[in-house]
Design a protein around this motif. Structure first.
Motif, PDB file in Angstrom:
ATOM      1  N   PRO B 197       0.809  -1.209   0.000  1.00 14.29           N
ATOM      2  CA  PRO B 197       0.000   0.000   0.000  1.00 14.29           C
ATOM      3  C   PRO B 197       0.846   1.265   0.000  1.00 14.29           C
ATOM      4  O   PRO B 197       1.995   1.255   0.428  1.00 14.29           O
ATOM      5  N   ASP B 198       0.278   2.348  -0.461  1.00 19.51           N
ATOM      6  CA  ASP B 198       0.790   3.694  -0.216  1.00 19.51           C
ATOM      7  C   ASP B 198       2.247   3.881  -0.564  1.00 19.51           C
ATOM      8  O   ASP B 198       2.703   3.597  -1.653  1.00 19.51           O
ATOM      9  N   MET B 199       2.962   4.387   0.464  1.00 23.11           N
ATOM     10  CA  MET B 199       4.353   4.752   0.280  1.00 23.11           C
ATOM     11  C   MET B 199       5.207   3.558  -0.147  1.00 23.11           C
ATOM     12  O   MET B 199       6.098   3.683  -0.969  1.00 23.11           O
ATOM     13  N   ARG B 200       4.926   2.385   0.412  1.00 20.91           N
ATOM     14  CA  ARG B 200       5.659   1.186   0.026  1.00 20.91           C
ATOM     15  C   ARG B 200       5.546   0.983  -1.486  1.00 20.91           C
ATOM     16  O   ARG B 200       6.510   0.657  -2.165  1.00 20.91           O
ATOM     17  N   GLY B 201       4.331   1.193  -1.994  1.00 21.93           N
ATOM     18  CA  GLY B 201       4.106   1.020  -3.419  1.00 21.93           C
ATOM     19  C   GLY B 201       4.852   2.054  -4.246  1.00 21.93           C
ATOM     20  O   GLY B 201       5.410   1.746  -5.302  1.00 21.93           O
ATOM     21  N   ALA B 202       4.868   3.286  -3.751  1.00 26.22           N
ATOM     22  CA  ALA B 202       5.570   4.356  -4.468  1.00 26.22           C
ATOM     23  C   ALA B 202       7.068   4.077  -4.501  1.00 26.22           C
ATOM     24  O   ALA B 202       7.731   4.256  -5.529  1.00 26.22           O
ATOM     25  N   ILE B 203       7.603   3.633  -3.362  1.00 30.40           N
ATOM     26  CA  ILE B 203       9.029   3.316  -3.307  1.00 30.40           C
ATOM     27  C   ILE B 203       9.331   2.135  -4.234  1.00 30.40           C
ATOM     28  O   ILE B 203      10.307   2.153  -4.999  1.00 30.40           O
ATOM     29  N   ALA B 204       8.478   1.141  -4.183  1.00 33.66           N
ATOM     30  CA  ALA B 204       8.687  -0.043  -5.020  1.00 33.66           C
ATOM     31  C   ALA B 204       8.731   0.344  -6.497  1.00 33.66           C
ATOM     32  O   ALA B 204       9.600  -0.112  -7.249  1.00 33.66           O
ATOM     33  N   ALA B 205       7.809   1.208  -6.912  1.00 35.93           N
ATOM     34  CA  ALA B 205       7.744   1.593  -8.325  1.00 35.93           C
ATOM     35  C   ALA B 205       8.996   2.354  -8.739  1.00 35.93           C
ATOM     36  O   ALA B 205       9.623   2.054  -9.761  1.00 35.93           O
ATOM     37  N   MET B 207      11.994   2.553  -7.229  1.00 38.67           N
ATOM     38  CA  MET B 207      13.250   1.820  -7.085  1.00 38.67           C
ATOM     39  C   MET B 207      13.353   0.681  -8.104  1.00 38.67           C
ATOM     40  O   MET B 207      14.442   0.369  -8.601  1.00 38.67           O
ATOM     41  N   SER B 208      12.224   0.056  -8.450  1.00 34.38           N
ATOM     42  CA  SER B 208      12.251  -0.977  -9.488  1.00 34.38           C
ATOM     43  C   SER B 208      12.655  -0.365 -10.815  1.00 34.38           C
ATOM     44  O   SER B 208      13.463  -0.925 -11.561  1.00 34.38           O
ATOM     45  N   ARG B 209      12.082   0.812 -11.092  1.00 33.80           N
ATOM     46  CA  ARG B 209      12.443   1.487 -12.341  1.00 33.80           C
ATOM     47  C   ARG B 209      13.929   1.818 -12.355  1.00 33.80           C
ATOM     48  O   ARG B 209      14.618   1.637 -13.363  1.00 33.80           O
ATOM     49  N   LYS B 211      16.450   0.311 -10.783  1.00 35.71           N
ATOM     50  CA  LYS B 211      17.300  -0.872 -10.964  1.00 35.71           C
ATOM     51  C   LYS B 211      17.127  -1.478 -12.358  1.00 35.71           C
ATOM     52  O   LYS B 211      18.010  -2.169 -12.846  1.00 35.71           O
ATOM     53  N   ARG B 212      15.982  -1.226 -12.974  1.00 34.71           N
ATOM     54  CA  ARG B 212      15.736  -1.727 -14.323  1.00 34.71           C
ATOM     55  C   ARG B 212      16.493  -0.893 -15.350  1.00 34.71           C
ATOM     56  O   ARG B 212      17.039  -1.413 -16.308  1.00 34.71           O
ATOM     57  N   GLU B 213      16.504   0.435 -15.145  1.00 35.73           N
ATOM     58  CA  GLU B 213      16.969   1.339 -16.199  1.00 35.73           C
ATOM     59  C   GLU B 213      18.373   1.892 -15.981  1.00 35.73           C
ATOM     60  O   GLU B 213      19.055   2.235 -16.942  1.00 35.73           O
ATOM     61  N   ILE B 214      18.778   2.044 -14.717  1.00 33.96           N
ATOM     62  CA  ILE B 214      20.015   2.797 -14.462  1.00 33.96           C
ATOM     63  C   ILE B 214      21.181   1.856 -14.183  1.00 33.96           C
ATOM     64  O   ILE B 214      21.146   1.092 -13.220  1.00 33.96           O
ATOM     65  N   PRO B 215      22.241   1.912 -15.014  1.00 33.61           N
ATOM     66  CA  PRO B 215      23.446   1.135 -14.719  1.00 33.61           C
ATOM     67  C   PRO B 215      24.257   1.828 -13.623  1.00 33.61           C
ATOM     68  O   PRO B 215      25.059   2.722 -13.888  1.00 33.61           O
ATOM     69  N   HIS B 216      24.018   1.412 -12.379  1.00 32.37           N
ATOM     70  CA  HIS B 216      24.703   2.029 -11.245  1.00 32.37           C
ATOM     71  C   HIS B 216      26.177   1.603 -11.203  1.00 32.37           C
ATOM     72  O   HIS B 216      26.495   0.463 -11.495  1.00 32.37           O
ATOM     73  N   TYR B 217      27.038   2.503 -10.778  1.00 32.73           N
ATOM     74  CA  TYR B 217      28.349   2.083 -10.283  1.00 32.73           C
ATOM     75  C   TYR B 217      28.526   2.677  -8.893  1.00 32.73           C
ATOM     76  O   TYR B 217      27.864   3.654  -8.538  1.00 32.73           O
ATOM     77  N   TYR B 218      29.383   2.034  -8.093  1.00 34.88           N
ATOM     78  CA  TYR B 218      29.460   2.380  -6.668  1.00 34.88           C
ATOM     79  C   TYR B 218      30.897   2.674  -6.240  1.00 34.88           C
ATOM     80  O   TYR B 218      31.830   1.977  -6.636  1.00 34.88           O
ATOM     81  N   LEU B 219      31.057   3.688  -5.412  1.00 28.03           N
ATOM     82  CA  LEU B 219      32.368   4.040  -4.859  1.00 28.03           C
ATOM     83  C   LEU B 219      32.206   4.335  -3.371  1.00 28.03           C
ATOM     84  O   LEU B 219      31.124   4.725  -2.922  1.00 28.03           O
ATOM     85  N   SER B 220      33.299   4.162  -2.633  1.00 26.90           N
ATOM     86  CA  SER B 220      33.250   4.438  -1.200  1.00 26.90           C
ATOM     87  C   SER B 220      34.540   5.119  -0.767  1.00 26.90           C
ATOM     88  O   SER B 220      35.599   4.875  -1.346  1.00 26.90           O
ATOM     89  N   TYR B 353      17.408   7.793  -7.533  1.00 27.15           N
ATOM     90  CA  TYR B 353      16.000   8.104  -7.755  1.00 27.15           C
ATOM     91  C   TYR B 353      15.848   8.674  -9.170  1.00 27.15           C
ATOM     92  O   TYR B 353      16.312   9.763  -9.456  1.00 27.15           O
ATOM     93  N   PRO B 354      15.190   7.929 -10.077  1.00 33.25           N
ATOM     94  CA  PRO B 354      15.082   8.419 -11.450  1.00 33.25           C
ATOM     95  C   PRO B 354      14.253   9.706 -11.506  1.00 33.25           C
ATOM     96  O   PRO B 354      13.314   9.825 -10.720  1.00 33.25           O
TER      97      PRO B 354
END
Lengths: 81, 415
Positions: B197-205, B207-209, B211-220, B353-354
């Protein structure tokens, strides 16, 4: 001002920040931030509200004396006395 | 109904803040809209008179649907409705700004004759298949302002609305207590069918988009915050609580300054590629009580001094936790900061966040053994991380970005 008055006032201010946490469900001697699930911004908001309500400076150097609900009650009572 | 994020398809009008006939100025708050993210305050994009509302309180409408008619000061007849920009008036063109959240994509390029009749409802969009029933908000009507309302937390208000509960029947006004989400949950006997429901659904939508679309790279990178911590303590030592700084303001400033050096971290990746942004609108990931988080933007952080940043950050967090956002804050962020605060763990790697292209993560600072001036000593250390979009930048530039943030936080000279 009695302990009870201070305690009631503190409970009111905490309720504004953490309305989902009931006093009966937490350890009043435990870490305030953990027990009420509040972050540094919430804590600053609480300190600001208490400072205004009790007309106290609530200096940052005294934060170690404000680490639990009970400690805060003692702190406020001692400064108001 | 403005689009308040890539994942938003519809919204429910919950407050009409201006009565028909009322005067509005660009930037005024005119309405509040309930979305999956919470209640968003809607700003008007032009001066004029609000002639009439086209959507009733409680009605859920697709993005693009006009909410109200606003007549410009120099117009004699009805003009294009709010939510769908009108054609520029000849002689005095008024073009909504590119980032204006209430602008629709089909803005006419040439001045066209004014249509005296109200325009039909917005672009043809299919009604999304949302789990919630139609939501009624009797207690939020402008006409009830001044009357007593039950005290209720935002989460409980949403929960009650989902369940179709009449808040006035709960009796909180009489007892003077606050209705919490758990109160509502107890009242609602049957659990919802919808698992997200609600915010969970918004976050899911979102964040799924991502991870589907954005080729992340990570640095620390590890940063010594000892100097920064001492600076905050010294600054706050003679300040009243309302004027005190938090370390978060320093993080924001350090990031904004680093963006100046590595601008490909700041902007939006869209269908035509990466569009860097000149202004820096820093999204701030803010956790909500009862779960979920939102990342509204602190607008134009680049030019702000530390105290101004702190003031704006405080204002934003306070409003967001009370369930109130402004529309621009949800749509305009150009880079995001997420910080674990004092009670977290060493590192977090964010999900972009796209359509943004970078998110900076700050771990929980802790005392660690550190080589300082040739000696191993305890210093206050934190891990800062970067997740960035490989379509917009490479690791070498990302590393420069993180190192610049670290340097800003270590030397403090630039802040």
């Amino acid at each position: 001002m009695t302990d009870q008055d201070v305690s009631t006032a503190l409970a009111e201010e905490l309720n504004r920040i953490a309305p989902d946490v009931s006093l009966e469900d937490v350890d009043l001697a435990g870490d305030l931030r953990e027990e009420f699930d509040i972050d540094s911004m919430d804590f600053l908001t609480l300190i600001t509200a208490l400072g205004k309500r009790f007309d106290l400076e609530m200096p940052e150097a005294d934060y170690p004396k404000m680490q639990s609900f009970n400690a805060l009650v003692s702190y406020l009572r001692d400064r108001r006395a | 109904m403005p689009s308040l994020g890539a994942d938003m398809e519809a919204g429910t009008l919950v407050e009409q803040l201006i009565s028909p006939g009322g005067t509005v100025k660009r930037g005024d708050l005119v309405a509040a809209v309930e979305t999956q993210k919470g209640v968003i305050e809607i700003e008007v994009f032009q001066d004029g008179i609000l002639e009439n509302w086209l959507v009733d309180i409680g009605a859920e409408v697709p993005v693009g649907t006009p909410l109200a008619n606003i007549r410009a000061a120099d117009e004699v007849s009805l003009s294009g409705p709010l939510g769908q920009p009108e054609a520029p008036t000849p002689g005095e063109p008024e073009v909504p700004q590119p980032h204006d959240p209430v602008s629709a994509p089909d803005l006419p390029e040439d001045p066209a004759p004014q249509d005296p009749s109200p325009q039909p409802a917005g672009p043809e969009l299919p009604m999304p298949d949302l789990p919630e029933p139609e939501i009624q908000w009797p207690e939020d009507n402008i006409a009830t302002v001044g009357q007593s309302r039950p005290r209720i937390t935002p989460a409980a208000r949403r929960r009650a609305a989902q369940a179709g509960l009449d808040l006035s029947s709960l009796g909180a006004q009489q007892t003077g207590t606050t209705i919490t989400r758990s109160d509502i949950t107890v009242l609602v006997e049957t659990p919802r069918d919808d698992p997200l429901p609600d915010m969970r659904g918004a976050i899911a939508a979102a964040m799924s988009r991502s991870k589907r679309e954005i080729p992340h790279y990570y640095l620390s990178h590890q940063v010594d915050l000892t100097n920064a911590d001492a600076f905050v303590a010294k600054t706050n030592s003679d300040r009243a609580p309302e004027d005190r700084l938090l370390m978060g303001a320093l993080f924001l400033k350090a990031i904004a300054l680093a963006v100046r050096k590595v601008p490909e971290m700041n902007g939006h990746y869209e269908s035509n590629g990466f569009n860097p942004s000149e202004p820096i609108h820093a999204g701030l990931a803010i956790s909500m009580r009862g779960g979920g988080l939102v990342a509204p933007a602190l607008l134009d952080v680049a030019s702000l001094k530390l105290d101004e940043l702190m003031h704006n950050m405080r204002d934003l967090v306070t409003r967001v936790r009370a369930g109130r956002f402004r529309s621009r804050e949800l749509s305009d962020a150009t880079i995001t900061l997420t910080s674990l605060g004092d009670r977290g763990v060493d590192q977090l790697y964010g999900v972009i966040y796209p359509p943004q292209v970078a998110i900076v993560g700050i771990g929980t600072p802790s005392l660690r053994p550190w080589v300082h001036e040739g000696q191993v000593v305890p210093r206050l250390i934190t891990d800062i991380t970067l997740a960035a979009d490989h379509r917009a930048s490479d690791g070498r530039r990302g590393a420069l970005f993180l190192k610049t943030i670290a340097e800003n936080l270590t030397t403090l000279e630039a802040l």
